[in-house]
Motif scaffolding. Structure first.
Motif, short mmCIF file in Angstrom:
data_model
loop_
_atom_site.label_atom_id
_atom_site.label_comp_id
_atom_site.label_asym_id
_atom_site.label_seq_id
_atom_site.Cartn_x
_atom_site.Cartn_y
_atom_site.Cartn_z
N ALA A 18 0.84 -1.20 0.00
CA ALA A 18 0.00 0.00 0.00
C ALA A 18 0.87 1.25 0.00
CB ALA A 18 -0.94 -0.01 1.20
N ARG A 19 1.87 1.30 0.87
CA ARG A 19 2.77 2.46 0.93
C ARG A 19 3.50 2.63 -0.41
NH1 ARG A 19 3.38 7.20 2.91
NH2 ARG A 19 2.98 6.48 5.00
N TYR A 20 3.96 1.54 -0.97
CA TYR A 20 4.66 1.59 -2.25
C TYR A 20 3.75 2.14 -3.34
CZ TYR A 20 7.21 0.05 -6.38
OH TYR A 20 7.86 0.00 -7.59
N SER A 21 2.54 1.61 -3.40
CA SER A 21 1.60 2.01 -4.46
C SER A 21 1.21 3.48 -4.35
CB SER A 21 0.35 1.12 -4.46
OG SER A 21 -0.42 1.34 -3.30
N MET A 22 1.22 4.01 -3.13
CA MET A 22 0.88 5.43 -2.93
C MET A 22 1.85 6.36 -3.65
SD MET A 22 -0.08 5.33 1.11
CE MET A 22 0.10 7.09 1.33
N GLY A 23 3.08 5.95 -3.78
CA GLY A 23 4.09 6.81 -4.39
C GLY A 23 4.23 6.66 -5.89
N LEU A 24 3.48 5.77 -6.49
CA LEU A 24 3.63 5.50 -7.91
C LEU A 24 3.23 6.68 -8.79
CD1 LEU A 24 2.44 1.80 -8.06
CD2 LEU A 24 4.77 2.65 -8.38
N ASN A 25 2.35 7.53 -8.29
CA ASN A 25 1.94 8.70 -9.09
C ASN A 25 2.80 9.92 -8.78
OD1 ASN A 25 1.00 9.39 -6.58
ND2 ASN A 25 -1.13 9.63 -7.18
N GLY A 26 3.87 9.70 -8.01
CA GLY A 26 4.81 10.77 -7.75
C GLY A 26 4.60 11.53 -6.46
N HIS A 28 2.48 11.37 -2.28
CA HIS A 28 1.61 10.72 -1.29
C HIS A 28 0.53 11.73 -0.94
CE1 HIS A 28 5.03 7.87 0.14
NE2 HIS A 28 4.50 7.48 -1.00
N LYS A 29 -0.68 11.47 -1.40
CA LYS A 29 -1.79 12.41 -1.21
C LYS A 29 -2.43 12.21 0.16
CE LYS A 29 -2.68 12.70 -6.12
NZ LYS A 29 -3.58 12.45 -7.21
N ALA A 30 -3.04 13.27 0.66
CA ALA A 30 -3.67 13.24 1.98
C ALA A 30 -4.75 12.16 2.04
CB ALA A 30 -4.26 14.61 2.32
N GLU A 31 -5.52 12.01 0.97
CA GLU A 31 -6.58 10.99 0.95
C GLU A 31 -5.99 9.59 1.09
OE1 GLU A 31 -5.90 13.17 -1.56
OE2 GLU A 31 -7.75 13.98 -2.39
N GLU A 32 -4.85 9.37 0.44
CA GLU A 32 -4.19 8.07 0.52
C GLU A 32 -3.64 7.83 1.92
OE1 GLU A 32 -2.59 7.95 -4.11
OE2 GLU A 32 -1.34 8.86 -2.55
N GLU A 33 -3.05 8.86 2.51
CA GLU A 33 -2.52 8.73 3.88
C GLU A 33 -3.63 8.38 4.86
OE1 GLU A 33 0.52 8.60 4.91
OE2 GLU A 33 1.67 9.54 3.29
N ALA A 34 -4.80 8.98 4.68
CA ALA A 34 -5.94 8.70 5.57
C ALA A 34 -6.38 7.25 5.43
CB ALA A 34 -7.10 9.64 5.25
N ILE A 35 -6.41 6.75 4.21
CA ILE A 35 -6.80 5.36 3.99
C ILE A 35 -5.76 4.42 4.58
CG2 ILE A 35 -7.19 3.60 2.21
CD1 ILE A 35 -8.51 5.85 0.54
N LEU A 36 -4.48 4.74 4.37
CA LEU A 36 -3.42 3.90 4.94
C LEU A 36 -3.53 3.85 6.46
CD1 LEU A 36 -0.91 2.17 4.42
CD2 LEU A 36 0.46 4.24 4.64
#
Length: 133
Positions: A18-26, A28-36
């Protein structure tokens, strides 16, 4: 949603993916951090810090030995984080393809999982709108 069905090692491996996939678009967005963060709570690994990002191929290789059910859970939950911003970018799609191929999950199954997660996100959003009016 389904992460409690994974054992602790699978949960940790999932959090790494999950952490790895969050950075694939360049970024780490706040929405992604909240989900993580929600995923960490679900796994009861609130203090877990991803520290094996350079070993992502090894993590995927390890997860190949998991059951098909576990592999599908991982894809469902990963789509949850990948779709946090409303779309799956090209790099994220490539990563999903690599996972699906390694997990031996057919393309139509991956498409079905993605559609289900998108529909679920829509239903949750609609629920928030209903209760806010």
């Amino acid at each position: 949603m389904y992460l409690d069905l994974l054992n602790k090692q699978e949960q940790e491996d999932f959090l790494e993916l999950a952490r790895y996939s969050m950075g694939l678009n360049g970024e780490h967005k706040a929405e992604e951090e909240a989900i993580l963060t929600n995923y960490k709570y679900e796994c009861q690994l609130v203090e877990y810090i991803a520290h094996r990002q350079e070993d992502i191929k090894k993590i995927i290789l390890t997860l190949k030995g998991s059951t098909k059910k576990v592999k599908k859970i991982i894809l469902v939950e990963l789509f949850g984080i990948l779709l946090a911003d409303g779309e799956v970018c090209e790099e994220e799609a490539k990563f999903v393809d690599i996972l699906a191929e390694g997990f031996r999950i057919k393309e139509y199954e991956v498409d079905r999982i993605q559609r289900w997660v998108e529909a679920m996100n829509d239903i949750v959003q609609e629920g928030y709108e209903l209760i806010s009016r």
